[in-house]
Design a protein around this motif. Structure first.
Motif, PDB file in Angstrom:
ATOM      1  N   GLY A  61      35.997  44.218  41.280  1.00 32.66           N
ATOM      2  CA  GLY A  61      37.208  43.405  41.207  1.00 32.66           C
ATOM      3  C   GLY A  61      37.958  43.549  39.897  1.00 32.66           C
ATOM      4  N   VAL A  63      40.758  44.771  38.206  1.00 38.86           N
ATOM      5  CA  VAL A  63      42.107  45.292  38.434  1.00 38.86           C
ATOM      6  C   VAL A  63      42.609  46.086  37.233  1.00 38.86           C
ATOM      7  CG1 VAL A  63      44.501  44.658  38.915  1.00 38.86           C
ATOM      8  CG2 VAL A  63      42.635  43.520  40.137  1.00 38.86           C
ATOM      9  N   ASP A  64      42.350  45.634  36.013  1.00 35.66           N
ATOM     10  CA  ASP A  64      42.825  46.366  34.834  1.00 35.66           C
ATOM     11  C   ASP A  64      42.222  47.766  34.760  1.00 35.66           C
ATOM     12  OD1 ASP A  64      44.496  44.339  34.032  1.00 35.66           O
ATOM     13  OD2 ASP A  64      43.061  43.495  32.604  1.00 35.66           O
ATOM     14  N   LYS A  96      36.665  41.061  46.816  1.00 41.27           N
ATOM     15  CA  LYS A  96      37.461  41.128  45.593  1.00 41.27           C
ATOM     16  C   LYS A  96      38.949  41.151  45.956  1.00 41.27           C
ATOM     17  CE  LYS A  96      33.637  41.283  43.371  1.00 41.27           C
ATOM     18  NZ  LYS A  96      33.110  40.129  42.705  1.00 41.27           N
ATOM     19  N   VAL A  97      39.492  39.971  46.232  1.00 42.28           N
ATOM     20  CA  VAL A  97      40.839  39.814  46.763  1.00 42.28           C
ATOM     21  C   VAL A  97      41.898  40.413  45.845  1.00 42.28           C
ATOM     22  CG1 VAL A  97      42.563  38.125  47.537  1.00 42.28           C
ATOM     23  CG2 VAL A  97      40.140  37.775  48.060  1.00 42.28           C
ATOM     24  N   ASP A  98      41.790  40.185  44.541  1.00 45.60           N
ATOM     25  CA  ASP A  98      42.787  40.731  43.607  1.00 45.60           C
ATOM     26  C   ASP A  98      42.781  42.261  43.624  1.00 45.60           C
ATOM     27  OD1 ASP A  98      43.576  38.190  42.899  1.00 45.60           O
ATOM     28  OD2 ASP A  98      42.385  38.144  41.062  1.00 45.60           O
ATOM     29  N   ALA A  99      41.601  42.844  43.682  1.00 45.32           N
ATOM     30  CA  ALA A  99      41.504  44.304  43.731  1.00 45.32           C
ATOM     31  C   ALA A  99      42.054  44.830  45.058  1.00 45.32           C
ATOM     32  CB  ALA A  99      40.063  44.754  43.527  1.00 45.32           C
ATOM     33  N   SER A 101      44.391  43.451  46.904  1.00 43.85           N
ATOM     34  CA  SER A 101      45.854  43.341  46.812  1.00 43.85           C
ATOM     35  C   SER A 101      46.436  44.450  45.951  1.00 43.85           C
ATOM     36  CB  SER A 101      46.254  41.980  46.236  1.00 43.85           C
ATOM     37  OG  SER A 101      45.867  40.945  47.097  1.00 43.85           O
ATOM     38  N   PHE A 102      45.821  44.688  44.800  1.00 44.00           N
ATOM     39  CA  PHE A 102      46.315  45.727  43.899  1.00 44.00           C
ATOM     40  C   PHE A 102      46.277  47.099  44.568  1.00 44.00           C
ATOM     41  CE2 PHE A 102      45.384  49.143  40.942  1.00 44.00           C
ATOM     42  CZ  PHE A 102      46.535  49.120  40.171  1.00 44.00           C
ATOM     43  N   GLU A 105      48.962  47.376  47.200  1.00 48.43           N
ATOM     44  CA  GLU A 105      50.277  47.489  46.561  1.00 48.43           C
ATOM     45  C   GLU A 105      50.511  48.889  46.004  1.00 48.43           C
ATOM     46  OE1 GLU A 105      50.228  44.419  43.599  1.00 48.43           O
ATOM     47  OE2 GLU A 105      50.288  42.826  45.113  1.00 48.43           O
TER      48      GLU A 105
END
Length: 120
Positions: A61, A63-64, A96-99, A101-102, A105
């Protein structure tokens, strides 16, 4: 592996540890979000190692780290082990929802399949 967590890329390299052990440190760094360590690996790494790092970062997860790897040319739908399991699949599997989404996108294929039967 503690060197990977702490971000000591130079320590891992200087130790001259076996490749699999280096990958363990790389995995920990990617999953823990250590962007600086991962950047050191990317600058010296090969395409397969860099793709593997994206998988680990997505699974963790981070994202950075994912952003850094994509900015350095790693393909969003890479499959470093040839198992037809993309970073998006790893991130989704581990919640890992943020990952997720990223990656979506940034062009991850939503309907990638893992096998001939169409399982995702």
């Amino acid at each position: 592996m503690a060197a990977g967590r702490a971000g000591e890329f130079s320590v891992v390299r200087e130790l001259g540890v076996k490749y699999k052990r280096m990958l363990g440190a790389y995995k920990v760094a990617a999953e823990c979000g250590n962007v600086d360590f991962v950047q050191g690996v990317v600058s010296e790494g090969d395409e397969t190692t860099n793709a593997w790092l994206l998988r680990c970062a997505a699974r963790g997860g981070q994202v950075d780290v994912c952003k850094n790897l994509l900015a350095n040319g790693v393909a969003v739908d890479c499959d470093p082990e040839g198992k037809r399991f993309t970073p998006l699949m790893w991130a989704a599997r581990d919640g890992k929802v943020d990952a997720v989404s990223f990656l979506l996108e940034n062009g991850a294929e939503l309907d990638a399949t893992r096998d001939e039967d169409g399982r995702t």
